[in-house]
Design a protein around this motif. Sequence first.
Motif, PDB file in Angstrom:
ATOM      1  N   THR A   1      31.091  41.720  57.397  1.00 19.06           N
ATOM      2  CA  THR A   1      31.550  42.643  56.360  1.00 19.06           C
ATOM      3  C   THR A   1      32.989  42.349  55.967  1.00 19.06           C
ATOM      4  OG1 THR A   1      30.050  44.366  57.150  1.00 19.06           O
ATOM      5  CG2 THR A   1      31.924  45.088  55.817  1.00 19.06           C
ATOM      6  N   LEU A   2      33.846  42.166  56.961  1.00 13.84           N
ATOM      7  CA  LEU A   2      35.255  41.875  56.688  1.00 13.84           C
ATOM      8  C   LEU A   2      35.405  40.558  55.957  1.00 13.84           C
ATOM      9  CD1 LEU A   2      38.272  42.457  56.998  1.00 13.84           C
ATOM     10  CD2 LEU A   2      38.169  41.348  59.226  1.00 13.84           C
ATOM     11  N   ARG A   3      34.677  39.551  56.399  1.00 14.22           N
ATOM     12  CA  ARG A   3      34.775  38.234  55.768  1.00 14.22           C
ATOM     13  C   ARG A   3      34.303  38.296  54.313  1.00 14.22           C
ATOM     14  NH1 ARG A   3      35.710  33.115  56.742  1.00 14.22           N
ATOM     15  NH2 ARG A   3      34.419  31.495  55.850  1.00 14.22           N
ATOM     16  N   GLU A   4      33.196  38.979  54.056  1.00 15.99           N
ATOM     17  CA  GLU A   4      32.708  39.103  52.679  1.00 15.99           C
ATOM     18  C   GLU A   4      33.716  39.847  51.809  1.00 15.99           C
ATOM     19  OE1 GLU A   4      30.131  37.653  51.133  1.00 15.99           O
ATOM     20  OE2 GLU A   4      29.876  36.586  53.021  1.00 15.99           O
ATOM     21  N   LYS A   5      34.321  40.908  52.345  1.00 14.15           N
ATOM     22  CA  LYS A   5      35.328  41.661  51.590  1.00 14.15           C
ATOM     23  C   LYS A   5      36.527  40.776  51.297  1.00 14.15           C
ATOM     24  CE  LYS A   5      37.880  45.790  50.909  1.00 14.15           C
ATOM     25  NZ  LYS A   5      38.426  45.315  49.659  1.00 14.15           N
ATOM     26  N   MET A   6      36.978  40.025  52.296  1.00 13.76           N
ATOM     27  CA  MET A   6      38.121  39.152  52.111  1.00 13.76           C
ATOM     28  C   MET A   6      37.824  38.103  51.042  1.00 13.76           C
ATOM     29  SD  MET A   6      39.902  36.521  54.771  1.00 13.76           S
ATOM     30  CE  MET A   6      38.477  35.454  54.692  1.00 13.76           C
ATOM     31  N   LEU A   7      36.652  37.481  51.120  1.00 14.46           N
ATOM     32  CA  LEU A   7      36.298  36.472  50.119  1.00 14.46           C
ATOM     33  C   LEU A   7      36.164  37.081  48.733  1.00 14.46           C
ATOM     34  CD1 LEU A   7      33.740  34.354  52.168  1.00 14.46           C
ATOM     35  CD2 LEU A   7      36.066  33.709  51.503  1.00 14.46           C
ATOM     36  N   ASP A   8      35.588  38.267  48.647  1.00 16.34           N
ATOM     37  CA  ASP A   8      35.459  38.949  47.365  1.00 16.34           C
ATOM     38  C   ASP A   8      36.837  39.264  46.781  1.00 16.34           C
ATOM     39  OD1 ASP A   8      33.850  40.191  45.279  1.00 16.34           O
ATOM     40  OD2 ASP A   8      34.599  42.107  46.076  1.00 16.34           O
ATOM     41  N   ASP A   9      37.737  39.762  47.625  1.00 15.29           N
ATOM     42  CA  ASP A   9      39.097  40.058  47.151  1.00 15.29           C
ATOM     43  C   ASP A   9      39.811  38.788  46.695  1.00 15.29           C
ATOM     44  OD1 ASP A   9      38.684  42.715  47.700  1.00 15.29           O
ATOM     45  OD2 ASP A   9      39.988  42.765  49.477  1.00 15.29           O
ATOM     46  N   LEU A  10      39.635  37.696  47.421  1.00  6.08           N
ATOM     47  CA  LEU A  10      40.262  36.435  47.018  1.00  6.08           C
ATOM     48  C   LEU A  10      39.687  35.939  45.693  1.00  6.08           C
ATOM     49  CD1 LEU A  10      40.526  34.583  50.435  1.00  6.08           C
ATOM     50  CD2 LEU A  10      42.418  35.408  49.033  1.00  6.08           C
ATOM     51  N   ARG A  11      38.372  36.074  45.525  1.00  8.62           N
ATOM     52  CA  ARG A  11      37.761  35.673  44.243  1.00  8.62           C
ATOM     53  C   ARG A  11      38.325  36.501  43.091  1.00  8.62           C
ATOM     54  NH1 ARG A  11      32.911  35.927  47.479  1.00  8.62           N
ATOM     55  NH2 ARG A  11      32.373  33.824  48.112  1.00  8.62           N
ATOM     56  N   LYS A  12      38.484  37.807  43.321  1.00  8.42           N
ATOM     57  CA  LYS A  12      39.047  38.670  42.278  1.00  8.42           C
ATOM     58  C   LYS A  12      40.469  38.251  41.940  1.00  8.42           C
ATOM     59  CE  LYS A  12      36.280  42.736  43.356  1.00  8.42           C
ATOM     60  NZ  LYS A  12      36.257  44.051  44.003  1.00  8.42           N
ATOM     61  N   GLU A  13      41.270  37.939  42.965  1.00 13.90           N
ATOM     62  CA  GLU A  13      42.646  37.501  42.732  1.00 13.90           C
ATOM     63  C   GLU A  13      42.682  36.178  41.971  1.00 13.90           C
ATOM     64  OE1 GLU A  13      45.593  39.112  43.317  1.00 13.90           O
ATOM     65  OE2 GLU A  13      44.265  40.800  43.775  1.00 13.90           O
ATOM     66  N   ILE A  14      41.782  35.274  42.303  1.00 10.89           N
ATOM     67  CA  ILE A  14      41.714  33.992  41.600  1.00 10.89           C
ATOM     68  C   ILE A  14      41.350  34.213  40.144  1.00 10.89           C
ATOM     69  CG2 ILE A  14      40.369  31.853  41.398  1.00 10.89           C
ATOM     70  CD1 ILE A  14      40.282  31.887  44.533  1.00 10.89           C
ATOM     71  N   ASN A  15      40.359  35.077  39.897  1.00  3.80           N
ATOM     72  CA  ASN A  15      39.953  35.358  38.523  1.00  3.80           C
ATOM     73  C   ASN A  15      41.083  36.007  37.728  1.00  3.80           C
ATOM     74  OD1 ASN A  15      37.397  34.238  38.724  1.00  3.80           O
ATOM     75  ND2 ASN A  15      36.490  36.139  39.461  1.00  3.80           N
ATOM     76  N   LYS A  16      41.833  36.913  38.359  1.00  3.31           N
ATOM     77  CA  LYS A  16      42.980  37.529  37.667  1.00  3.31           C
ATOM     78  C   LYS A  16      44.034  36.473  37.337  1.00  3.31           C
ATOM     79  CE  LYS A  16      44.372  40.836  40.375  1.00  3.31           C
ATOM     80  NZ  LYS A  16      44.912  42.046  41.018  1.00  3.31           N
ATOM     81  N   ALA A  17      44.197  35.516  38.248  1.00  2.00           N
ATOM     82  CA  ALA A  17      45.239  34.499  38.063  1.00  2.00           C
ATOM     83  C   ALA A  17      44.961  33.595  36.869  1.00  2.00           C
ATOM     84  CB  ALA A  17      45.374  33.666  39.332  1.00  2.00           C
ATOM     85  N   TRP A  18      43.709  33.366  36.571  1.00  2.00           N
ATOM     86  CA  TRP A  18      43.388  32.481  35.447  1.00  2.00           C
ATOM     87  C   TRP A  18      43.972  33.011  34.138  1.00  2.00           C
ATOM     88  CZ3 TRP A  18      42.371  27.798  36.432  1.00  2.00           C
ATOM     89  CH2 TRP A  18      41.593  27.423  37.516  1.00  2.00           C
ATOM     90  N   ASP A  19      44.004  34.326  33.966  1.00  2.00           N
ATOM     91  CA  ASP A  19      44.465  34.928  32.720  1.00  2.00           C
ATOM     92  C   ASP A  19      45.902  35.439  32.789  1.00  2.00           C
ATOM     93  OD1 ASP A  19      41.964  34.510  31.539  1.00  2.00           O
ATOM     94  OD2 ASP A  19      41.195  36.387  32.392  1.00  2.00           O
ATOM     95  N   ALA A  20      46.512  35.333  33.935  1.00  2.90           N
ATOM     96  CA  ALA A  20      47.856  35.883  34.117  1.00  2.90           C
ATOM     97  C   ALA A  20      48.927  34.824  33.834  1.00  2.90           C
ATOM     98  CB  ALA A  20      48.009  36.382  35.554  1.00  2.90           C
ATOM     99  N   PRO A  21      50.133  35.293  33.556  1.00  4.11           N
ATOM    100  CA  PRO A  21      51.234  34.335  33.407  1.00  4.11           C
ATOM    101  C   PRO A  21      51.515  33.677  34.765  1.00  4.11           C
ATOM    102  CG  PRO A  21      52.047  36.592  33.325  1.00  4.11           C
ATOM    103  CD  PRO A  21      50.551  36.663  33.359  1.00  4.11           C
ATOM    104  N   PRO A  22      52.230  32.571  34.771  1.00  7.96           N
ATOM    105  CA  PRO A  22      52.525  31.890  36.039  1.00  7.96           C
ATOM    106  C   PRO A  22      53.199  32.831  37.044  1.00  7.96           C
ATOM    107  CG  PRO A  22      53.190  30.534  34.177  1.00  7.96           C
ATOM    108  CD  PRO A  22      52.801  31.878  33.623  1.00  7.96           C
TER     109      PRO A  22
END
Length: 78
Positions: free
Chosen positions: A38-59
């Motif tokens: 459960t923790l690992r899936e949550k961590m990976l999901d949170d990292l994926r969300k952060e990566i997706n946010k980064a694509w559209d964010a300024p540097p």
Amino acid sequence: MNVSFTERQEKYIREQIASGHFQNASEVVRDALRLHETLREKMLDDLRKEINKAWDAPPSSRSAEQILADNKAKYGIK
């Protein structure tokens, strides 16, 4: 399957059984694995969300190492 534990881990398992929350060591280990999954899936999901946010964010001024370290700290990963 053969699994080895440290003295500390064995003590924890014995304490959990003695507490009455678990009937045997297998139940403790299965519960720990469920929590890990459960923790690992949550961590990976949170990292994926952060990566997706980064694509559209300024540097960012943070390095990849800083971001990874922050997420490891958030989840108690060494």
